[in-house]
Design an enzyme around this catalytic site. Sequence first.
Site, PDB file in Angstrom:
ATOM      1  N   TYR A   1      41.591  82.880  61.486  1.00  0.00           N
ATOM      2  CA  TYR A   1      41.148  81.574  60.989  1.00  0.00           C
ATOM      3  C   TYR A   1      42.350  80.700  60.628  1.00  0.00           C
ATOM      4  CZ  TYR A   1      39.255  77.961  57.999  1.00  0.00           C
ATOM      5  OH  TYR A   1      38.954  76.748  57.438  1.00  0.00           O
TER       6      TYR A   1
ATOM      7  N   ARG B   1      45.638  78.776  46.071  1.00  0.00           N
ATOM      8  CA  ARG B   1      45.685  77.769  44.985  1.00  0.00           C
ATOM      9  C   ARG B   1      44.336  77.089  44.771  1.00  0.00           C
ATOM     10  NH1 ARG B   1      48.660  72.684  46.780  1.00  0.00           N
ATOM     11  NH2 ARG B   1      46.597  72.478  47.743  1.00  0.00           N
TER      12      ARG B   1
ATOM     13  N   ARG C   1      33.006  77.070  50.040  1.00  0.00           N
ATOM     14  CA  ARG C   1      33.945  77.367  51.134  1.00  0.00           C
ATOM     15  C   ARG C   1      34.667  78.649  50.752  1.00  0.00           C
ATOM     16  NH1 ARG C   1      35.386  71.552  50.855  1.00  0.00           N
ATOM     17  NH2 ARG C   1      37.222  72.183  49.672  1.00  0.00           N
TER      18      ARG C   1
ATOM     19  N   PHE D   1      61.752  68.363  56.912  1.00  0.00           N
ATOM     20  CA  PHE D   1      60.307  68.290  57.110  1.00  0.00           C
ATOM     21  C   PHE D   1      59.667  69.672  57.002  1.00  0.00           C
ATOM     22  CE2 PHE D   1      56.621  68.622  59.898  1.00  0.00           C
ATOM     23  CZ  PHE D   1      55.843  67.549  59.499  1.00  0.00           C
TER      24      PHE D   1
END
Length: 475
Positions: free
Chosen positions: A190, A237, A247, A308
């Site tokens: 997933y 978290r 969920r 980034f």
Amino acid sequence: MGKLTSMLGLLLTHPHEFRTLVHFYLYHETKRDITAQQEHPTSGWDRASMRRCWEFLDMTSRSFAAVIKELDGDLARTICMYYLILRGLDTIEDDMTIPDEKKQPILRKFHDFTVTPGWNFTDNGPDEKDRHLLLEYHTIVEEVNRLPPQYKIVILDICQKMENGMADYAHKAATNGTVYLETIADYDLYCHYVAGLVGEGLTRIWSASGKEASFLCDQLELANSMGLLLQKTNIIRDFREDVEERRFFWPREIWAKYDFNEMKDMYEKGNVEHATWIQSGMVLDALRHACDSLDYLRLLKNQSVFVFCAVPVSMAMATLALCFMNPEMFQRNIKIRKAEAAHLIMRSTNTREVALIFREYARKIHHKAKPHDPNFLKISVMCCKIEQWCEQNFPSFVILGEKGPIYDSADKRTAIFRAEEKKVAERLAADPRNAPLPQDLFPWELATYVVGAMLLMLGLSALIVWVMLKFIPQA
């Protein structure tokens, strides 16, 4: 006024954090202004449609927006579009108000809709926070069709892979009534669909841009690990928020223990100790991607691309350390403090510094680990692997100084290094090819060669003149 009040309160309660934030606001400069005239050819700011896309980026993710805007050249615009496309796809997949029979065809054809001029989606629920993005999706489509082919191909390919994975999981939940992930393998798959593929796409874009090495696009396992580290950290978290919205991303293989039948039992039953043991199992699972993430960062050479990638994984490690053995995580959504985030942004500029950040938080996690936790030994091993990676690549006895490396005399490895250095010097000195020329004879030999060469040249010149005078008749 509110910000000033909060800063004054921070000065009184956390003076060190106040200092860090002041330092960040004063000295951390934005590397690029996408609105500047000279940036318009690559940022697209001179087009109304692209300006709207930048606004969407700010609305959907302020944290990602800041680092995306600082990418070099056309990478900023490309990654902006990449992010918005996947955000739109995720918004449809997350919307529980859309029936499965309607959601399936939309998800599986989303990559086609992304290049279909004028396409919008208006059937999101009223409470879906990013529905505005899909209401004006034709703006995204317009800008996607302007992207160079080498970027567009990658983005649409990743979108197609991700949409099929999301559709499979959405259909499973709708038809089987199973909203849980059963095994860690299911959890990994997933996370691969929703985040690992994002890392794969970014890696292929870095290579296609020419700003990173061409071989980087083959390092997909490392790219996948980067994505999984970030996604798993967010899942850990956001536990309370996700459970309340039904969920369920934590795999049953980890949490279905200690008489917990539902995930909400971890905060409703009051069994804090066993809940934190399950929490440590989730953190342990996330930490197995840490060394791969560091290996990936080592391959990057463009500074804007490095920052980034480095800033999010540094914050992920800080978040894991915050969540680990922290019962508060089951009660509310916890986040690292702003000053800590600012400090990490300023530090995450090179691989060595990021490795030290990983090591610091790994030590914090190990310090918080409890011996009676069933995961204690595995957590210790995983933290040691991060420590080992740092020592192997950036030995702690080598201290970087202004005049070059300095070796810590208190560390036993310095003596070993000096002994090895001495052996190498002795081996080189014993090689006759490295023997120095005699200093007392060398100048005389050189003078002899120079004088001999000059006499030879003078003799040849005199001979040529004599031949010309003797045998060539005068006109």
